[in-house]
Scaffold this motif. Structure first.
Motif, PDB file in Angstrom:
ATOM      1  N   GLU A  79      49.915  41.443  42.156  1.00  0.00           N
ATOM      2  CA  GLU A  79      48.978  41.406  41.040  1.00  0.00           C
ATOM      3  C   GLU A  79      48.883  40.001  40.455  1.00  0.00           C
ATOM      4  OE1 GLU A  79      46.048  42.789  38.758  1.00  0.00           O
ATOM      5  OE2 GLU A  79      47.078  43.856  40.373  1.00  0.00           O
TER       6      GLU A  79
ATOM      7  N   ARG B 160      46.704  38.072  42.696  1.00  0.00           N
ATOM      8  CA  ARG B 160      45.296  38.439  42.493  1.00  0.00           C
ATOM      9  C   ARG B 160      44.745  37.797  41.217  1.00  0.00           C
ATOM     10  NH1 ARG B 160      43.154  44.499  40.965  1.00  0.00           N
ATOM     11  NH2 ARG B 160      40.929  44.030  40.921  1.00  0.00           N
TER      12      ARG B 160
ATOM     13  N   GLU C  41      41.666  35.147  40.936  1.00  0.00           N
ATOM     14  CA  GLU C  41      40.494  35.380  40.101  1.00  0.00           C
ATOM     15  C   GLU C  41      40.276  34.254  39.104  1.00  0.00           C
ATOM     16  OE1 GLU C  41      41.179  39.149  38.345  1.00  0.00           O
ATOM     17  OE2 GLU C  41      40.500  40.302  40.078  1.00  0.00           O
TER      18      GLU C  41
ATOM     19  N   GLN D  27      33.152  35.956  38.476  1.00  0.00           N
ATOM     20  CA  GLN D  27      34.076  36.949  37.958  1.00  0.00           C
ATOM     21  C   GLN D  27      33.402  37.780  36.868  1.00  0.00           C
ATOM     22  OE1 GLN D  27      36.762  37.623  39.342  1.00  0.00           O
ATOM     23  NE2 GLN D  27      37.016  35.832  40.676  1.00  0.00           N
TER      24      GLN D  27
ATOM     25  N   SER E 291      40.129  40.001  32.037  1.00  0.00           N
ATOM     26  CA  SER E 291      41.246  40.954  31.938  1.00  0.00           C
ATOM     27  C   SER E 291      40.794  42.253  31.294  1.00  0.00           C
ATOM     28  CB  SER E 291      42.392  40.333  31.141  1.00  0.00           C
ATOM     29  OG  SER E 291      42.910  39.201  31.816  1.00  0.00           O
TER      30      SER E 291
ATOM     31  N   ARG F 248      38.968  44.240  33.926  1.00  0.00           N
ATOM     32  CA  ARG F 248      39.866  44.814  34.927  1.00  0.00           C
ATOM     33  C   ARG F 248      40.685  45.978  34.363  1.00  0.00           C
ATOM     34  NH1 ARG F 248      37.513  43.530  39.496  1.00  0.00           N
ATOM     35  NH2 ARG F 248      37.597  41.300  40.023  1.00  0.00           N
TER      36      ARG F 248
ATOM     37  N   GLN G  44      38.425  48.934  34.270  1.00  0.00           N
ATOM     38  CA  GLN G  44      38.163  49.353  35.648  1.00  0.00           C
ATOM     39  C   GLN G  44      39.352  50.118  36.234  1.00  0.00           C
ATOM     40  OE1 GLN G  44      38.038  46.182  38.636  1.00  0.00           O
ATOM     41  NE2 GLN G  44      36.176  47.104  39.490  1.00  0.00           N
ATOM     42  N   GLU G  45      40.561  49.604  36.038  1.00  0.00           N
ATOM     43  CA  GLU G  45      41.742  50.261  36.589  1.00  0.00           C
ATOM     44  C   GLU G  45      42.030  51.579  35.871  1.00  0.00           C
ATOM     45  OE1 GLU G  45      44.542  51.004  39.191  1.00  0.00           O
ATOM     46  OE2 GLU G  45      43.344  49.169  39.264  1.00  0.00           O
TER      47      GLU G  45
ATOM     48  N   ARG H 116      48.384  41.334  33.358  1.00  0.00           N
ATOM     49  CA  ARG H 116      47.251  40.660  32.728  1.00  0.00           C
ATOM     50  C   ARG H 116      47.464  40.513  31.224  1.00  0.00           C
ATOM     51  NH1 ARG H 116      42.869  40.109  35.990  1.00  0.00           N
ATOM     52  NH2 ARG H 116      42.954  41.216  37.979  1.00  0.00           N
TER      53      ARG H 116
END
Length: 450
Positions: free
Chosen positions: A235, A238, A242, A309, A347, A350, A353-354, A408
């Protein structure tokens, strides 16, 4: 001197050859003697907790203690009564021997080896005192049952070599003396020795199983920790990839502006031109170093990102994707939307989204509420669902979504809480410090509330 050296070497080699030849039975006798010493004195009695003593202090310990006290009292009373009434021993001698043969069963719950050492001496004294009155079976039934239980506990609690020593000493002090002292048939003693070996083998098998289960549990825990560390590293990689686009964009803008400044502003002093040149060179060097470091984080077949992004301006797309996956998603924005730092914006996107992805995986068909609250110095993002009516089993390979969220949030210095909600669902709440800084290239006006 010259002739003695080869002779010396030859004798040494011959001695080594003779030492390598083992006399039949000597090594076995040495191993048996070591096993006997381990059982009699060398093995620590507190090495492992005895069976069936629970590992954790629970009510089961009280239950086991009560059962063991009743069992030890009953077998002791039986052994004492048989020695006094059946073997015609005096009250004092019968009581002492009976207590030594059975009452140490109380210690066997925590110290099986200590209990066995006392009981085997009591059995030997019982054979010496009982064979004149019962030469065929000089062992009280209560004492025999107590010895069987203790042998099983010893085998299920101590190393194998000590268990072998326990078996040998039990045979030597309890069973074999009945043959020369009384009229016990040798075949009966052999049967009893076989029964003793069977009890020890059964206890050793249980100990082996317990040891294997403990090792498997330890390996599973180590694997879980390794997977968690791997998820954190992946992570972080990643996130770095990003944010590379963000950093590269800013550094490129600095380099371009520093290079264009002399063309836009006429008659710049030489000192200003030198400063701009230094800024331009530092920006390009920093950009090259950033690309080199991020390149190390990429797999061999992984290409750099070419797409800008995302941010909260694309919240509608996330909501629509959640509805397509079967969720009943509602979103709301509280406060005045404003440009955010690109890292905070990315962040937040994301995290939403997660969280929606986890809700679709573990609570399909649930109602999900997405709330984005703009505060003075912070941004709160919360995603809550009402759970699933039918509990689902977690899929293999999952369970690392929260790891990414925490990484994050920790990168930005914020806080994250994730766990079951009061209505039986799951809630993810992230507070990200934003400080009111504007991001370069904010895509448009704020997201309207729903």
């Amino acid at each position: 001197m010259l002739g003695g050296a080869p002779g010396t070497r030859t004798a040494t080699g011959y001695g080594r050859a003779m030492s390598s030849v083992e006399i039949p039975g000597v090594r076995l006798a040495v191993q048996a003697f070591d096993a006997v010493l381990d059982a009699a004195a060398r093995t620590p009695v507190t090495q492992v907790p005895g069976w069936p003593w629970p590992a954790r202090p629970t009510r089961a310990r009280l239950v086991v203690s009560i059962i063991w006290a009743v069992l030890a009292s009953g077998l002791t009373a039986s052994a004492v009564a048989e020695l006094i009434a059946g073997r015609m021993l005096s009250s004092i001698l019968g009581t002492v021997i009976g207590v030594a043969q059975s009452l140490p069963l109380l210690l066997a719950v925590r110290r099986p080896l200590v209990a066995w050492r006392i009981m085997v001496l009591g059995q030997f004294a019982g054979v010496l005192a009982s064979y004149p009155h019962d030469p065929i079976w000089p062992w009280p039934v209560g004492g025999c049952l107590a010895m069987i239980v203790v042998l099983f506990q010893v085998a299920a609690s101590y190393p194998r070599r000590a268990v072998v020593g326990v078996g040998l000493l039990t045979a030597v002090f309890m069973l074999l003396p009945a043959v020369p002292l009384g009229d016990t048939p040798p075949w009966l003693v052999l049967i009893l020795c076989g029964a003793e070996a069977l009890v020890l083998v059964l206890g050793d098998a249980i100990l082996g199983r317990r040891t294997a289960e403990a090792r498997l549990a330890e390996q599973a825990e180590l694997r879980r920790q390794d997977l968690a560390r791997q998820a954190v590293l992946e992570e972080r990689s990643r996130i770095a990839r990003e944010l590379h686009d963000v950093v590269a964009h800013h550094m490129s803008m600095i380099a371009i502006q520093a290079e264009a400044a002399p063309l836009k502003i006429q008659d710049l002093p030489p000192a200003a031109q030198a400063t701009l040149a230094a800024i331009r060179g530092a920006a390009r060097e920093a950009l090259a170093e950033t690309r080199r470091v991020v390149g190390l984080l990429r797999n061999g077949d992984e290409l750099p990102e070419r797409v800008p992004q995302p941010g909260l301006a694309r919240l509608d797309e996330l909501v629509e994707a959640g509805r397509v996956s079967g969720l009943a998603v509602e979103s709301a924005v509280v406060g005045m939307p404003r440009p955010l730092e690109v890292g905070v914006d990315l962040s937040a996107f994301r995290i939403v989204q997660e969280a929606l992805s986890n809700a679709a995986r573990y609570a399909p068909g649930a109602r999900v509420s997405v709330l984005v609250r703009y505060g003075r110095d912070s941004l709160r993002v919360s995603v809550t669902d009402n759970g699933c009516e039918v509990p689902l089993v977690a899929q293999a390979g999952g369970g690392h979504g929260l790891v990414g969220m925490r990484e994050r949030v920790a990168m930005l210095g914020g806080t994250l809480s994730a766990g079951p909600s009061e209505d039986g669902g799951f809630a993810v709440i992230a507070d990200l410090p934003c400080g009111g800084s504007a991001a370069v290239g904010w895509p448009g006006p704020g997201v309207p509330g729903r």
